[in-house]
Design an enzyme around this catalytic site. Structure first.
Site, short mmCIF file in Angstrom:
data_model
loop_
_atom_site.label_atom_id
_atom_site.label_comp_id
_atom_site.label_asym_id
_atom_site.label_seq_id
_atom_site.Cartn_x
_atom_site.Cartn_y
_atom_site.Cartn_z
N HIS A 88 0.86 -1.19 0.00
CA HIS A 88 0.00 0.00 0.00
C HIS A 88 0.90 1.24 0.00
O HIS A 88 1.94 1.25 0.65
CB HIS A 88 -0.93 -0.01 1.22
N GLU A 155 -3.88 1.62 -7.38
CA GLU A 155 -4.28 2.77 -6.58
C GLU A 155 -3.33 3.94 -6.87
O GLU A 155 -2.26 4.05 -6.25
CB GLU A 155 -4.17 2.44 -5.10
P1 PGA Z 1 -9.56 6.10 -0.28
O1 PGA Z 1 -8.38 5.11 0.06
O2 PGA Z 1 -10.73 5.27 -0.76
O3 PGA Z 1 -9.86 6.81 1.00
O4 PGA Z 1 -9.07 7.03 -1.34
C1 PGA Z 1 -8.10 3.99 -0.73
C2 PGA Z 1 -6.92 3.24 -0.17
O5 PGA Z 1 -5.95 3.87 0.27
O6 PGA Z 1 -6.92 2.01 -0.13
#
Ligand code: PGA
Length: 229
Positions: A88, A155
């Site tokens: 992450h 992401e």
């Molecule tokens: P968010 O976070 O939906 O608050 O943008 C996603 C994540 O970091 O997994």
């Protein structure tokens, strides 16, 4: 086709909060999707087996030894945890994790039969320089030697918690790139500012297999709507 929908609580919640959350979520949720709840380590054992899958938010790349504060893949297996997020962007940033270390974590998890959810994504400056695909290529290249199914969560860092999500065309470009890079089956989730308003459009117009939801997942009713894709 059933989707994989992950709620990433990050460092939020409490035992009471998670208990209430599960109760409310179950009252509102009606899909056959695979729902995974990524909660802080300390609550994993307490909430594993509430007929939702729970996921750890990280794991050590080491087996055991003098690594104060860390938790090994073997310990996750010992507590029957089936999934673990790795890579992450918040772990890469605050814990200084490299691509090589994330690959080591992946190998540890596989060895103990825990399914990794591998997060990848570019920062804003890479996006501005139009080098997203090159950047992602360097993040995923070492996974190519693994021959079985992999779950990636795309992401973009600039989209996390900002209210700005990637355009459908850009997500599809990343999906096409990842599918062309890997011969084996891969599942691709999207994460970054997902909410009730934008999730349907993303689902209809992109080729993703599911979502990784941060902020909006903390509201069980809202997350139940997102999870019903
Ligand atoms: P968010 O976070 O939906 O608050 O943008 C996603 C994540 O970091 O997994």
């Amino acid at each position: 086709m059933s989707k994989t929908i992950v709620a990433n609580f990050k460092m939020n919640g409490s035992s009471e909060f998670i208990k209430n959350w599960i109760f409310e979520f179950k009252q509102n949720h009606k899909s056959k999707n695979n729902i995974i709840l990524a909660i802080p380590h300390i609550y994993l054992s307490e909430f594993n087996g509430f007929d939702l899958n729970v996921a750890a938010q990280n794991v050590s790349s080491k087996k055991d030894g003098p690594y104060t504060s860390q938790i090994s893949a073997k310990m996750l297996q010992d507590t029957q945890i089936k999934y673990c997020i790795i890579g992450h962007s918040e772990s890469r940033k605050y814990l200084n994790e490299s691509n090589a270390e994330i690959m080591e974590k992946f190998n540890e998890l596989i060895q103990y039969e825990i399914t990794p959810i591998v997060c990848i994504g570019e920062p804003q400056e890479v996006r501005t320089n139009n080098d997203t695909i090159g950047y992602l290529k360097s993040q995923v290249s070492s996974f190519k030697s693994f021959r079985r199914k992999i779950i990636f969560a795309y992401e973009p860092i600039w989209a996390i918690g900002t209210g700005e999500h990637a355009e459908n065309d850009d997500i599809n470009e990343v999906v096409d790139f990842l599918r062309s890079e890997f011969d084996q089956e891969i599942e691709i989730l999207y994460g970054g500012s997902i909410n009730v308003e934008n999730c349907d459009d993303l689902h209809e117009k992109t080729d993703i297999n599911g979502l990784l939801v941060g902020g909006a997942s903390l509201n069980p009713k809202e997350f139940a709507k997102i999870a019903a894709l």
